[in-house]
Write a protein that holds these residues in place. Structure first.
Motif, PDB file in Angstrom:
ATOM      1  N   UNK A 124      27.043   9.085 -77.604  1.00  0.00           N
ATOM      2  CA  UNK A 124      25.744   8.481 -77.300  1.00  0.00           C
ATOM      3  C   UNK A 124      24.656   8.863 -78.288  1.00  0.00           C
ATOM      4  N   UNK A 125      24.809  10.005 -78.932  1.00  0.00           N
ATOM      5  CA  UNK A 125      23.747  10.589 -79.747  1.00  0.00           C
ATOM      6  C   UNK A 125      23.029  11.637 -78.919  1.00  0.00           C
ATOM      7  N   UNK A 126      22.697  12.755 -79.551  1.00  0.00           N
ATOM      8  CA  UNK A 126      22.090  13.878 -78.825  1.00  0.00           C
ATOM      9  C   UNK A 126      20.782  13.484 -78.150  1.00  0.00           C
ATOM     10  N   UNK A 127      19.932  12.743 -78.843  1.00  0.00           N
ATOM     11  CA  UNK A 127      18.645  12.341 -78.272  1.00  0.00           C
ATOM     12  C   UNK A 127      18.803  11.429 -77.083  1.00  0.00           C
ATOM     13  N   UNK A 128      19.722  10.485 -77.160  1.00  0.00           N
ATOM     14  CA  UNK A 128      19.939   9.556 -76.040  1.00  0.00           C
ATOM     15  C   UNK A 128      20.504  10.284 -74.829  1.00  0.00           C
ATOM     16  N   UNK A 129      21.418  11.236 -75.070  1.00  0.00           N
ATOM     17  CA  UNK A 129      21.973  11.985 -73.939  1.00  0.00           C
ATOM     18  C   UNK A 129      20.884  12.827 -73.279  1.00  0.00           C
TER      19      UNK A 129
END
Length: 156
Positions: A124-129
């Motif tokens: 997901x990507x760290x920021x999205x998670x």
């Protein structure tokens, strides 16, 4: 016409995400020496906690009957995850406590969940998670973080 998915899809997607994490957890726990642990057992281990509990208290916490809690305790005792002992403060009460095997399962679960979270972060990507987790904190009240899901799901 809205391009939003139907409302029923949200709880299903949340449930499917939960199921995916729990299934992956249990597959790895089996590889790491805990093949008999089932999803409900995690709730039981959390409800027992480091101090122990009684069958009545366990049933109340899980939202199941004392008898259902007793059967679960019996099963976990046979598997070596819990043991019963007299309450040192009230000899009439029996406490259920986690064994070293139970604590080992919890410790391994924590490490596996960290790894699974990292895998989700890669997808997901760290920021999205982090945003997803923060958004879920906003809509899921602290009061909803109870261990009574076994009883809630079964309608008890």
């Amino acid at each position: 016409m809205s391009s939003d998915p139907p409302g029923y899809e949200l709880p299903l997607r949340l449930l499917f995400g939960f199921r995916s994490l729990i299934d992956d957890l249990h597959a790895e726990l089996a590889k790491q020496g805990h093949p008999d642990v089932r999803p409900m057992h995690g709730f039981v281990f959390q409800a027992i906690g480091p101090s122990g509990t009684t069958a009545v208290e366990l049933g109340r916490t899980l939202g199941v009957s004392k008898q259902a809690a007793g059967k679960t305790i019996d099963s976990l005792e046979r598997l070596g995850y819990v043991h019963r002992e007299r309450d040192p403060e009230d000899g009439r009460r029996m406490l259920v406590r986690l064994t070293d095997r139970g604590f080992d399962c919890l410790a391994k679960s924590a490490r596996i969940f960290d790894r699974l979270r990292s895998e989700w972060s890669e997808v997901l990507g760290a920021g999205r998670l982090r945003a997803l987790e923060e958004d879920l904190r906003k809509v899921a009240s602290p009061e909803s973080a109870r261990l009574d899901l076994p009883g809630w799901f079964s309608g008890h």
